[in-house]
Design an enzyme around this catalytic site. Structure first.
Site: not given
Lengths: 240, 240
Positions: A89, A122-123, A159, A195
């Site tokens: 997020g 991710s985050a 990413h 990714e």
């Protein structure tokens, strides 16, 4: 060191479902002993909906999910956790909430001293590293510092994106942004996880997993590409 | 209010030279009375090279450039400036340097009270607004706050980018990022300035200039597209 980490670049790969591209690695990572995973949904605004998404997915993999935002005492929830998963997020929102809830030190202790497995996506991968200086996210809130949990002594850029040779957009490429970071600081190294890729850390061993290559940025050196399966343990030495 | 601002989305448009796409607007903006412009190169690492680029370009337009980093006393340089231009680069680095050099308050005073013209491009546009919360840049350094000079009471997202329908990249779109900002705060509005567009502010009048449309984001409302020439003065009212 007991450290066990699964640091995933992205939660969803184009054409697949939530965490689908890494579900085998998730099962290998948490194994059969962990039954219940503590989920941290702070990176998204709608924590209930996010928890449902994670809970539904982990159920299909054989794990129960408890969300830290549903517990009366988040610090106590971390103290009792068998394993932790921090989802993606907005990294700024996530890091600020981790500090607001006094979880940064506690998670670090549980993972590095007690050896509970930590998965980030991710985050959730950004905040596991030394700092969030190499996030791609928009700074929508102001955290008390960019220093993060520090489970590894380097930075990750999730990413990671190669330049598009056909683009007419003139904003900086990802590589240019990371180069700007190294204009400011000698270290740490930055591992660009495309990714589809993820990093498995077991004690002092780090291995690249997944379906795509990773790109390593170190100040003053040529960037290096690593294939899935590569041993990246050298990154775990301080001040790389 | 004497405020005069030229807030440019991007310094270079695809296929053109540095500031080429907005050179007519720059001359219209600074006019014949301003002879010497104070340049702020803090957003890039190599301040000397950056100053040379800006100096060479402004010379062709009929203006001398003095760079704030070449002056013994930056605050005094702002006090004496006839006009200011803050160039693009990394917004976090720029804002931190503005605070480190105690220029934020001084620039605000000179522009809002004394009426000297202010031009910003990209990061220089971000720092002219209420905060840098909607920058696209990587947070390579930690500024003391995200609050910025505050020459206008809203946010701008420079280099605004429409989603690419053919992309397989799963990182958030620009629109999703701005929506996340509005999950955190009721206001301010965010004006997405596409490459090629710029905002001219004269007192309480704001006009969109350039060759591309802008997209306005307000919490809880449909986004709106504005053509070049549009009157956006309503954004200058507080708490839009």
């Amino acid at each position: 060191m007991k450290r066990r980490l699964l640091l995933v670049s992205n939660s969803t790969l184009h054409g697949g479902g939530y965490l689908q591209h890494c579900q085998q690695q998730i099962q290998d990572f948490f194994g059969k002993e962990v039954k219940r995973i503590l989920f941290v949904p702070y990176a998204l605004h709608d924590r209930d909906a996010y928890t449902k998404t994670a809970r539904d997915k982990f159920k299909t993999l054989g794990y129960e999910v408890e969300s830290v935002h549903e517990t009366p005492d988040p610090v106590d929830a971390v103290r009792k956790a068998e394993g932790i998963f921090i989802g993606g997020g907005n990294t700024f929102r996530l890091l600020k909430a981790l500090y607001d809830n006094k979880l940064v030190t506690e998670i670090k202790k549980r993972v590095l001293e007690d050896g509970i497995p930590y998965m980030g996506s991710s985050a959730g991968t950004n905040v596991s590293t030394i700092s969030i200086n190499t996030t791609n996210d928009m700074p929508i809130v102001y955290p008390p510092t960019f220093a993060a949990i520090g489970l590894v002594p380097f930075n990750i850029n999730p990413h990671y994106l190669d330049p598009d040779p056909n683009s007419k957009h003139m904003g900086e490429t990802r590589e240019q942004r990371i180069t700007q970071y190294h204009e400011e600081l000698e270290t740490p190294s930055v591992l660009g996880l495309r990714e589809g890729s993820m990093l498995l850390v077991e004690g002092n061993k780090a291995t690249l997993l997944g379906s795509t290559k990773a790109r390593l940025f170190q100040r003053g050196k040529q960037t290096t590409e690593y294939e899935p399966g590569s041993d990246l343990s050298f990154l775990l030495t301080d001040a790389q």
